[in-house]
Motif scaffolding. Structure first.
Motif, PDB file in Angstrom:
ATOM      1  N   ALA A  20      -2.880  28.484 -10.213  1.00  0.00           N
ATOM      2  CA  ALA A  20      -3.314  28.199 -11.597  1.00  0.00           C
ATOM      3  C   ALA A  20      -2.667  27.390 -12.621  1.00  0.00           C
ATOM      4  O   ALA A  20      -3.114  26.544 -13.337  1.00  0.00           O
ATOM      5  CB  ALA A  20      -3.588  29.667 -12.267  1.00  0.00           C
ATOM      6  N   GLU A  37       8.897  28.467 -13.607  1.00  0.00           N
ATOM      7  CA  GLU A  37       8.468  29.126 -12.022  1.00  0.00           C
ATOM      8  C   GLU A  37       9.504  29.892 -11.823  1.00  0.00           C
ATOM      9  O   GLU A  37      10.669  29.505 -11.681  1.00  0.00           O
ATOM     10  CB  GLU A  37       7.965  28.288 -11.062  1.00  0.00           C
ATOM     11  CG  GLU A  37       8.118  28.839  -9.826  1.00  0.00           C
ATOM     12  CD  GLU A  37       6.958  30.264  -9.718  1.00  0.00           C
ATOM     13  OE1 GLU A  37       6.086  29.997 -10.210  1.00  0.00           O
ATOM     14  OE2 GLU A  37       7.589  31.087  -9.057  1.00  0.00           O
ATOM     15  N   GLY A  39      10.051  31.636  -9.176  1.00  0.00           N
ATOM     16  CA  GLY A  39      10.574  31.718  -7.735  1.00  0.00           C
ATOM     17  C   GLY A  39      11.296  30.400  -7.277  1.00  0.00           C
ATOM     18  O   GLY A  39      11.325  29.537  -8.328  1.00  0.00           O
ATOM     19  N   THR A  60      -2.698  32.473   1.044  1.00  0.00           N
ATOM     20  CA  THR A  60      -4.031  32.245   0.840  1.00  0.00           C
ATOM     21  C   THR A  60      -4.429  31.905   2.533  1.00  0.00           C
ATOM     22  O   THR A  60      -3.968  30.943   2.758  1.00  0.00           O
ATOM     23  CB  THR A  60      -4.352  31.122  -0.011  1.00  0.00           C
ATOM     24  OG1 THR A  60      -3.717  31.448  -1.218  1.00  0.00           O
ATOM     25  CG2 THR A  60      -5.836  31.100  -0.132  1.00  0.00           C
ATOM     26  N   SER A 233      13.265  29.793 -12.796  1.00  0.00           N
ATOM     27  CA  SER A 233      13.558  29.854 -14.303  1.00  0.00           C
ATOM     28  C   SER A 233      12.404  31.041 -14.570  1.00  0.00           C
ATOM     29  O   SER A 233      11.458  30.715 -15.219  1.00  0.00           O
ATOM     30  CB  SER A 233      12.933  28.564 -14.760  1.00  0.00           C
ATOM     31  OG  SER A 233      13.884  27.670 -14.495  1.00  0.00           O
ATOM     32  N   VAL A 235      10.620  33.889 -16.619  1.00  0.00           N
ATOM     33  CA  VAL A 235      10.573  34.047 -18.101  1.00  0.00           C
ATOM     34  C   VAL A 235      10.567  35.500 -18.360  1.00  0.00           C
ATOM     35  O   VAL A 235       9.914  36.183 -17.687  1.00  0.00           O
ATOM     36  CB  VAL A 235       9.054  33.443 -18.369  1.00  0.00           C
ATOM     37  CG1 VAL A 235       8.522  33.622 -19.905  1.00  0.00           C
ATOM     38  CG2 VAL A 235       8.963  31.963 -18.249  1.00  0.00           C
ATOM     39  N   VAL A 271       2.690  41.256 -14.440  1.00  0.00           N
ATOM     40  CA  VAL A 271       3.755  40.423 -14.935  1.00  0.00           C
ATOM     41  C   VAL A 271       3.471  39.981 -16.360  1.00  0.00           C
ATOM     42  O   VAL A 271       4.340  39.960 -17.465  1.00  0.00           O
ATOM     43  CB  VAL A 271       4.304  39.077 -14.203  1.00  0.00           C
ATOM     44  CG1 VAL A 271       5.320  38.198 -14.840  1.00  0.00           C
ATOM     45  CG2 VAL A 271       4.618  39.202 -12.624  1.00  0.00           C
ATOM     46  N   TYR A 295      -1.121  43.308   1.705  1.00  0.00           N
ATOM     47  CA  TYR A 295      -1.176  42.777   3.168  1.00  0.00           C
ATOM     48  C   TYR A 295       0.090  42.754   3.846  1.00  0.00           C
ATOM     49  O   TYR A 295       0.778  42.550   3.273  1.00  0.00           O
ATOM     50  CB  TYR A 295      -1.723  41.281   3.002  1.00  0.00           C
ATOM     51  CG  TYR A 295      -3.129  40.897   3.162  1.00  0.00           C
ATOM     52  CD1 TYR A 295      -4.146  41.730   3.417  1.00  0.00           C
ATOM     53  CD2 TYR A 295      -3.730  39.596   2.925  1.00  0.00           C
ATOM     54  CE1 TYR A 295      -5.517  41.532   3.412  1.00  0.00           C
ATOM     55  CE2 TYR A 295      -4.929  39.086   2.919  1.00  0.00           C
ATOM     56  CZ  TYR A 295      -5.845  40.348   3.048  1.00  0.00           C
ATOM     57  OH  TYR A 295      -7.087  39.772   3.067  1.00  0.00           O
ATOM     58  N   VAL A 395      -2.501  40.700  -3.237  1.00  0.00           N
ATOM     59  CA  VAL A 395      -3.418  39.926  -2.453  1.00  0.00           C
ATOM     60  C   VAL A 395      -4.357  39.336  -3.477  1.00  0.00           C
ATOM     61  O   VAL A 395      -4.100  38.506  -4.448  1.00  0.00           O
ATOM     62  CB  VAL A 395      -3.857  40.392  -1.312  1.00  0.00           C
ATOM     63  CG1 VAL A 395      -4.892  39.382  -0.611  1.00  0.00           C
ATOM     64  CG2 VAL A 395      -3.025  40.989  -0.278  1.00  0.00           C
ATOM     65  N   GLY A 421      -5.307  32.785 -14.371  1.00  0.00           N
ATOM     66  CA  GLY A 421      -5.138  33.500 -13.128  1.00  0.00           C
ATOM     67  C   GLY A 421      -6.286  33.713 -12.650  1.00  0.00           C
ATOM     68  O   GLY A 421      -7.325  33.889 -12.948  1.00  0.00           O
ATOM     69  N   LEU A 430      -8.889  31.604  -4.407  1.00  0.00           N
ATOM     70  CA  LEU A 430      -7.798  30.538  -4.946  1.00  0.00           C
ATOM     71  C   LEU A 430      -8.774  29.706  -5.679  1.00  0.00           C
ATOM     72  O   LEU A 430      -8.222  29.077  -6.613  1.00  0.00           O
ATOM     73  CB  LEU A 430      -7.544  29.954  -3.692  1.00  0.00           C
ATOM     74  CG  LEU A 430      -6.575  28.614  -3.591  1.00  0.00           C
ATOM     75  CD1 LEU A 430      -5.346  29.139  -3.971  1.00  0.00           C
ATOM     76  CD2 LEU A 430      -6.549  28.068  -2.337  1.00  0.00           C
TER      77      LEU A 430
HETATM   78  C1  FAD Z   1      -1.857  36.931   2.186  1.00  0.00           C
HETATM   79  C2  FAD Z   1      -3.095  36.568   1.016  1.00  0.00           C
HETATM   80  C3  FAD Z   1      -4.224  35.960   1.467  1.00  0.00           C
HETATM   81  C4  FAD Z   1      -5.354  35.334   0.654  1.00  0.00           C
HETATM   82  N1  FAD Z   1      -6.491  34.961   1.285  1.00  0.00           N
HETATM   83  C5  FAD Z   1      -7.105  34.239   0.563  1.00  0.00           C
HETATM   84  C6  FAD Z   1      -8.311  33.546   0.639  1.00  0.00           C
HETATM   85  O1  FAD Z   1      -8.816  33.397   2.294  1.00  0.00           O
HETATM   86  N2  FAD Z   1      -9.280  32.942  -0.081  1.00  0.00           N
HETATM   87  C7  FAD Z   1      -9.109  32.718  -1.381  1.00  0.00           C
HETATM   88  O2  FAD Z   1      -9.785  32.246  -2.021  1.00  0.00           O
HETATM   89  N3  FAD Z   1      -7.884  33.685  -1.644  1.00  0.00           N
HETATM   90  C8  FAD Z   1      -7.067  34.071  -0.811  1.00  0.00           C
HETATM   91  N4  FAD Z   1      -6.063  34.998  -1.411  1.00  0.00           N
HETATM   92  C9  FAD Z   1      -5.861  35.007  -2.905  1.00  0.00           C
HETATM   93  C10 FAD Z   1      -5.117  33.606  -3.480  1.00  0.00           C
HETATM   94  O3  FAD Z   1      -4.281  33.227  -2.991  1.00  0.00           O
HETATM   95  C11 FAD Z   1      -4.955  33.947  -4.945  1.00  0.00           C
HETATM   96  O4  FAD Z   1      -6.306  34.286  -5.518  1.00  0.00           O
HETATM   97  C12 FAD Z   1      -4.221  32.780  -5.786  1.00  0.00           C
HETATM   98  O5  FAD Z   1      -3.510  32.162  -5.076  1.00  0.00           O
HETATM   99  C13 FAD Z   1      -3.792  33.175  -7.032  1.00  0.00           C
HETATM  100  O6  FAD Z   1      -3.352  32.023  -7.856  1.00  0.00           O
HETATM  101  P1  FAD Z   1      -2.593  32.328  -9.186  1.00  0.00           P
HETATM  102  O7  FAD Z   1      -2.112  30.873  -9.664  1.00  0.00           O
HETATM  103  O8  FAD Z   1      -3.457  32.929 -10.036  1.00  0.00           O
HETATM  104  O9  FAD Z   1      -1.336  33.379  -8.967  1.00  0.00           O
HETATM  105  P2  FAD Z   1       0.012  33.218  -8.311  1.00  0.00           P
HETATM  106  O10 FAD Z   1      -0.277  32.512  -6.812  1.00  0.00           O
HETATM  107  O11 FAD Z   1       0.482  34.729  -7.867  1.00  0.00           O
HETATM  108  O12 FAD Z   1       1.249  32.356  -8.958  1.00  0.00           O
HETATM  109  C14 FAD Z   1       1.697  33.309 -10.111  1.00  0.00           C
HETATM  110  C15 FAD Z   1       3.148  32.496 -10.294  1.00  0.00           C
HETATM  111  O13 FAD Z   1       3.880  32.991 -11.206  1.00  0.00           O
HETATM  112  C16 FAD Z   1       5.039  33.112 -10.752  1.00  0.00           C
HETATM  113  N5  FAD Z   1       6.115  34.092 -11.671  1.00  0.00           N
HETATM  114  C17 FAD Z   1       5.727  35.387 -11.660  1.00  0.00           C
HETATM  115  N6  FAD Z   1       6.630  35.982 -12.685  1.00  0.00           N
HETATM  116  C18 FAD Z   1       6.816  34.960 -13.499  1.00  0.00           C
HETATM  117  C19 FAD Z   1       7.723  34.902 -14.483  1.00  0.00           C
HETATM  118  N7  FAD Z   1       8.178  35.828 -15.078  1.00  0.00           N
HETATM  119  N8  FAD Z   1       8.142  33.753 -14.917  1.00  0.00           N
HETATM  120  C20 FAD Z   1       7.716  32.471 -14.161  1.00  0.00           C
HETATM  121  N9  FAD Z   1       7.177  32.658 -13.214  1.00  0.00           N
HETATM  122  C21 FAD Z   1       6.373  33.740 -12.650  1.00  0.00           C
HETATM  123  C22 FAD Z   1       4.916  33.501  -9.554  1.00  0.00           C
HETATM  124  O14 FAD Z   1       6.220  33.367  -8.751  1.00  0.00           O
HETATM  125  C23 FAD Z   1       4.075  32.476  -8.827  1.00  0.00           C
HETATM  126  O15 FAD Z   1       4.179  31.363  -8.414  1.00  0.00           O
HETATM  127  C24 FAD Z   1      -5.147  35.301  -0.749  1.00  0.00           C
HETATM  128  C25 FAD Z   1      -3.812  35.956  -1.094  1.00  0.00           C
HETATM  129  C26 FAD Z   1      -2.843  36.441  -0.393  1.00  0.00           C
HETATM  130  C27 FAD Z   1      -1.577  36.960  -0.926  1.00  0.00           C
END
Ligand code: FAD
Length: 453
Positions: A20, A37, A39, A60, A233, A235, A271, A295, A395, A421, A430
């Motif tokens: 996102a 970020e 991580g 994912t 970094s 937040v 968060v 998971y 997840v 998100g 995703l």
């Molecule tokens: C094992 C697994 C299998 C999955 N399988 C599927 C699938 O088959 N198909 C599908 O569509 N989806 C799947 N998903 C779901 C999909 O991965 C998520 O919906 C998607 O990646 C979420 O993206 P996001 O950017 O919203 O959140 P995230 O990927 O969680 O990104 C959030 C980011 O914010 C960062 N962050 C957190 N706190 C802070 C802070 N205080 N300051 C700065 N940065 C911070 C984190 O480190 C992270 O990098 C799966 C997820 C998992 C874990």
């Protein structure tokens, strides 16, 4: 000694470099943008490990859906690794059965008559509701069925069912697709995912395993951002000011601050609630209503040679083993022509099974999964590489019965703070996370181009 505060300014700050945040930041790349970020790598819940010709998605699993995610994959010419023609199977009482035809499955797998009747009842409940959820959401009947399922827990499909096999299968479906137990989640998400699987998996648009793993795209987006992406970094807070936002974070030099005209907060809901002080009550409730599946994943690179019984399967449900599903990440590579030696498999456990596994060491988890994987495929003896373990406490988001009503609130921005998100859209994935990031960035661009009052 007090640490000094580094302070600077930018147009837009993006918090979080999951898909996102990355999609938001790359959409804003003509602007002065900084991504913070927490991580040490970008991608968030997207993570792939690679070895030779193979890769394993440890985050994912599959790519699916439409919109900005698929457009980005195409724009960057990443091979989609289509799964058309690949199948799913069920391993029950030591026998693996193709489940492409759920009705044939009922008769070919090792089940008692009582189990067959119970599973038919579960399937009928899902199939009776699923078509309404695939209708246009504005349709009156669709709205009524959705409202009913939003208020019910997914365990309604098990009402009155006495068969252990049927109960194990429903738990394992819920664990492997959502990472939760059927009692925890409203029925809507469960029925939509299971309905598609039971009717026609080929209907899932762009169901694929992109080449090199899902991380291929997040790596490219991160590289495009260059030094505008700041890793390590975390937040601590994002607060409104009179003319924008102030973001407090930490980097290798200590505490730091950025002032910006806009912020996009693209972090998981638990968060977001911590770093956004003074959230209005409606937003707080909406964030609190979001829960995440759990998971445990163990990936194995393998070294077998010649055709194998799992080559044409992308997923095998294993409700009676220590993991609930095995995904074959090499499936997209198997086509006509000679089969490359080796492979890549990932074993998954979700929900309460994952909660129990969290109490074990990595070594104990690998030992259990290895023994069960070898009981399923003895031909892998001596051919399994070291198990790579990941423990996921987030997840996909899900909502308890009655909890989803607060969701639309989180699509609204809070003055200069925009949210993104996977929790923002109806069926978290995703693709939805990517869409939410692009959508937030476009709203920010539109707001920045409006004359200030
Ligand atoms: C094992 C697994 C299998 C999955 N399988 C599927 C699938 O088959 N198909 C599908 O569509 N989806 C799947 N998903 C779901 C999909 O991965 C998520 O919906 C998607 O990646 C979420 O993206 P996001 O950017 O919203 O959140 P995230 O990927 O969680 O990104 C959030 C980011 O914010 C960062 N962050 C957190 N706190 C802070 C802070 N205080 N300051 C700065 N940065 C911070 C984190 O480190 C992270 O990098 C799966 C997820 C998992 C874990």
């Amino acid at each position: 000694m007090t640490e000094s505060l580094h302070e600077h300014t930018t147009d837009v700050v993006v918090v979080g470099a999951g898909i996102a945040g990355l999609m938001a930041a790359t959409t804003l790349s003509d602007r002065d943008v900084v991504v913070l970020e927490a991580g040490s790598r970008a991608g968030g819940r997207v993570e792939s490990v690679r070895r030779g010709d193979y890769w394993i998605n440890l985050g994912t699993q599959f790519t699916e859906g439409t919109g900005p995610l698929i457009e980005a994959l195409e724009r960057h010419r990443i091979g989609m690794g289509t799964l058309a023609g690949k199948k799913v199977a069920l391993a029950l009482h030591g026998k693996q059965v193709d489940t492409s035809n759920p009705f044939a499955l009922m008769f070919r797998s090792r089940m008692t008559l009582r189990d067959r009747v119970a599973l038919a009842a579960v399937g009928a409940r899902i199939l009776a509701a699923a078509p309404f959820l695939q209708l246009n959401p504005g349709n009156r009947l669709a709205k009524r069925v959705r409202a009913k399922l939003d208020a019910l827990s997914a365990s309604y499909v098990l009402r009155g069912i006495k068969s252990d096999v049927a109960r194990d299968m429903v738990r394992s479906w819920s664990g492997q697709w959502m990472g939760c137990e059927p009692e925890e989640t409203a029925a809507t998400q469960f029925v939509v995912s299971m309905g598609i699987l039971l009717t026609d998996p080929a209907k899932v648009p762009n169901f694929s395993l992109p080449e090199g793993g899902n991380q291929t795209l997040t790596d490219i987006l991160a590289a495009d951002l260059g030094d505008r992406l700041r890793l390590n970094s975390p937040v601590r807070s994002v607060e409104r000011t009179e003319d924008g936002v102030v973001v407090d974070y930490h980097d290798e030099n200590g505490p730091a601050r950025i002032r910006a005209r806009r912020a996009i907060v693209a972090v998981p809901s638990d968060v977001a609630i911590k770093i956004l002080p003074g959230l209005p009550a409606g937003y707080r409730t909406a964030f609190d209503d979001i829960h995440y599946g759990r998971y445990v994943v163990v990936g194995f690179f393998t070294s077998e040679e010649g055709p194998q019984q799992w080559d044409d399967y992308i997923a095998v449900s294993t409700p009676q083993l220590s993991f609930q599903a095995m995904f074959n990440h090499a499936a997209a590579l198997r086509g006509p022509g000679p089969r490359k030696p080796g492979g890549a498999l990932a074993c998954f456990a979700g929900g309460a099974v994952a909660d129990d596994l969290f109490k074990l060491t990595d070594e104990e988890i690998v030992t259990r999964f290895t023994a069960d994987l070898l009981s399923l495929y003895p031909e892998l003896e001596g051919k399994l590489g070291e198990g790579i373990v990941r423990r996921h406490h987030r997840v996909v988001p899900f909502w308890a019965p009655g909890g989803r009503a607060s969701l639309p609130t989180l699509r609204e921005h809070l003055g200069p703070i925009y949210l993104a998100g996977d929790y923002q859209l109806d069926m978290p994935s995703l693709a939805d996370a990517a869409s939410s990031g692009e959508r937030a960035a476009k709203q920010v661009l539109a707001s920045l181009s409006r004359p200030a009052h």
